[in-house]
Design a protein around this motif. Structure first.
Motif, PDB file in Angstrom:
ATOM      1  N   GLU A 182       0.374   4.370   0.513  1.00 38.79           N
ATOM      2  CA  GLU A 182       0.091   5.335   1.624  1.00 38.79           C
ATOM      3  C   GLU A 182       0.582   4.639   2.834  1.00 38.79           C
ATOM      4  O   GLU A 182       0.453   5.509   3.817  1.00 38.79           O
ATOM      5  CB  GLU A 182      -1.590   5.549   1.678  1.00 38.79           C
ATOM      6  CG  GLU A 182      -2.102   5.979   0.041  1.00 38.79           C
ATOM      7  CD  GLU A 182      -1.240   7.098  -0.326  1.00 38.79           C
ATOM      8  OE1 GLU A 182      -0.940   8.110   0.562  1.00 38.79           O
ATOM      9  OE2 GLU A 182      -0.969   7.412  -1.404  1.00 38.79           O
ATOM     10  N   ASP A 183       0.937   3.295   2.872  1.00 38.98           N
ATOM     11  CA  ASP A 183       1.217   2.592   4.376  1.00 38.98           C
ATOM     12  C   ASP A 183       2.754   2.383   4.302  1.00 38.98           C
ATOM     13  O   ASP A 183       3.025   1.167   3.696  1.00 38.98           O
ATOM     14  CB  ASP A 183       0.392   1.474   4.597  1.00 38.98           C
ATOM     15  CG  ASP A 183       0.713   0.767   5.937  1.00 38.98           C
ATOM     16  OD1 ASP A 183       1.336   1.573   6.527  1.00 38.98           O
ATOM     17  OD2 ASP A 183       0.018  -0.261   6.313  1.00 38.98           O
ATOM     18  N   ASP A 236       0.590  -1.081  -0.016  1.00 37.01           N
ATOM     19  CA  ASP A 236      -0.037  -0.037  -0.070  1.00 37.01           C
ATOM     20  C   ASP A 236       0.850   1.233  -0.089  1.00 37.01           C
ATOM     21  O   ASP A 236       1.597   1.264   1.084  1.00 37.01           O
ATOM     22  CB  ASP A 236      -0.944  -0.113   1.389  1.00 37.01           C
ATOM     23  CG  ASP A 236      -1.877   1.148   1.400  1.00 37.01           C
ATOM     24  OD1 ASP A 236      -1.545   2.044   0.336  1.00 37.01           O
ATOM     25  OD2 ASP A 236      -2.768   1.160   2.237  1.00 37.01           O
ATOM     26  N   GLU A 270       4.531   0.865   6.444  1.00 43.44           N
ATOM     27  CA  GLU A 270       4.755  -0.478   7.130  1.00 43.44           C
ATOM     28  C   GLU A 270       3.993  -1.548   6.560  1.00 43.44           C
ATOM     29  O   GLU A 270       4.180  -2.676   6.839  1.00 43.44           O
ATOM     30  CB  GLU A 270       3.611  -0.369   8.622  1.00 43.44           C
ATOM     31  CG  GLU A 270       4.117   0.961   9.545  1.00 43.44           C
ATOM     32  CD  GLU A 270       5.519   0.925  10.019  1.00 43.44           C
ATOM     33  OE1 GLU A 270       5.794  -0.220  10.240  1.00 43.44           O
ATOM     34  OE2 GLU A 270       6.216   2.022  10.033  1.00 43.44           O
ATOM     35  N   SER A 271       3.659  -1.344   5.319  1.00 43.55           N
ATOM     36  CA  SER A 271       3.173  -2.574   4.288  1.00 43.55           C
ATOM     37  C   SER A 271       4.399  -3.162   3.633  1.00 43.55           C
ATOM     38  O   SER A 271       4.031  -3.431   2.351  1.00 43.55           O
ATOM     39  CB  SER A 271       2.209  -2.010   3.637  1.00 43.55           C
ATOM     40  OG  SER A 271       2.545  -1.071   2.563  1.00 43.55           O
TER      41      SER A 271
END
Length: 290
Positions: free
Chosen positions: A211-212, A209, A214-215
């Motif tokens: 926008e993430d 992702d 941490e992904s």
């Protein structure tokens, strides 16, 4: 035994199988991102490379210098332009790039040689190390790797020297080309029969992702990587790194890694521990190598 001593012992025990597995193995490391721009991380990198050499690995360093080239070019009135994460290069930009990359190469060599005089700086132009071919005409003097002469690198690594390569190549007519350092590292890794190709960057790796942060996708097969490249998931500067991983592993390198160079000692964590710090691309037939 104190907790600190016990933790140290655990780290050494964890590292031992990797030290045995990659003894005398050639490892191509593409240096870029924060590890080049931050003095502390740069010092960690030089120390890590020396440690890898000391425990029997044969590191080969390939470097870029994108931000430095952009900064120097702007001082000369050359506004940087990019297409799909690759620099558009005219004759003036190529001249600036050669100067900047030459200085960066000397800085990397000096950082390693302060610890022991074992690093040797090379350009792809030296001894026909890299023969270039013209690339996308829209990119100007940006080339691809047509041929690699591996014996120069093999001679140095056989003497436990550490080659440090800047990826400028010439075609058969003598025309010089700027070559993306990720692509150059992948080509060298495949031609040299490297056990690993490692790309240091300033991101956590491929993100599931965007926008993430941490992904991070920890592992991909070649097929999965191709599907990512065919989608909109690989954007901007990440695309050349993913394409380089694909080229390296398709060329016979068992594993390619995009690792977060903002993490101190990321190189050691990736190579010598069970914990990863980025995205790994695995060859289809690799079973037990980490």
């Amino acid at each position: 035994m104190s907790q600190s001593a016990e933790n140290t012992a655990k780290v050494l025990i964890e590292a031992l199988p990797y030290i045995r597995r990659f003894d005398q193995s050639l490892i191509v490391i593409k240096l870029g991102g924060a590890a080049m721009e931050d003095e502390t991380l740069f010092a960690h990198f030089a120390a890590d490379v020396m440690l890898l050499r000391s425990i029997g690995m044969r590191p080969v360093i390939v470097h870029g210098g994108g931000p430095q080239i952009s900064a120097f070019g702007e001082k000369l009135g050359l506004k940087p332009k990019f297409k799909d994460g690759l620099r558009v290069t005219d004759a003036d930009t190529l001249s600036a790039a050669r100067m900047v990359l030459g200085n960066i190469n000397k800085d990397i060599v000096a950082a390693i040689n302060r610890r022991a005089p074992v690093a040797v700086g090379l350009s792809g132009e030296d001894g026909g190390l890299i023969t270039a071919a013209p690339g996308d005409a829209d990119l100007g003097l940006v080339g691809s790797v047509a041929r690699v002469r591996p014996d120069l690198i093999q001679l140095l690594t056989s003497q436990r020297m550490i080659p440090v390569v800047t990826v400028i190549g010439r075609d058969l007519t003598g025309e010089a080309y700027n070559i993306n350092a990720d692509a150059g590292a992948a080509a060298l890794a495949a031609k040299l029969g490297a056990k690993k190709a490692i790309f240091l960057t300033s991101t956590p790796g491929l993100l599931a992702d965007l926008e993430d942060p941490e992904s991070t996708v920890s592992e991909l097969s070649l097929g999965e990587l191709q599907r990512v490249l065919d989608s909109d998931q690989a954007l901007g500067g990440m695309r050349p790194k993913l394409e380089a991983c694909l080229a390296a592993v398709s060329g016979g390198v068992p594993r390619a890694h995009i690792i977060d160079g903002r993490i101190p000692h990321a190189l050691l964590i990736e190579l010598l521990t069970d914990k990863g710090v980025g995205t790994m691309v695995a060859g289809e037939y690799v079973i037990d190598e980490a």
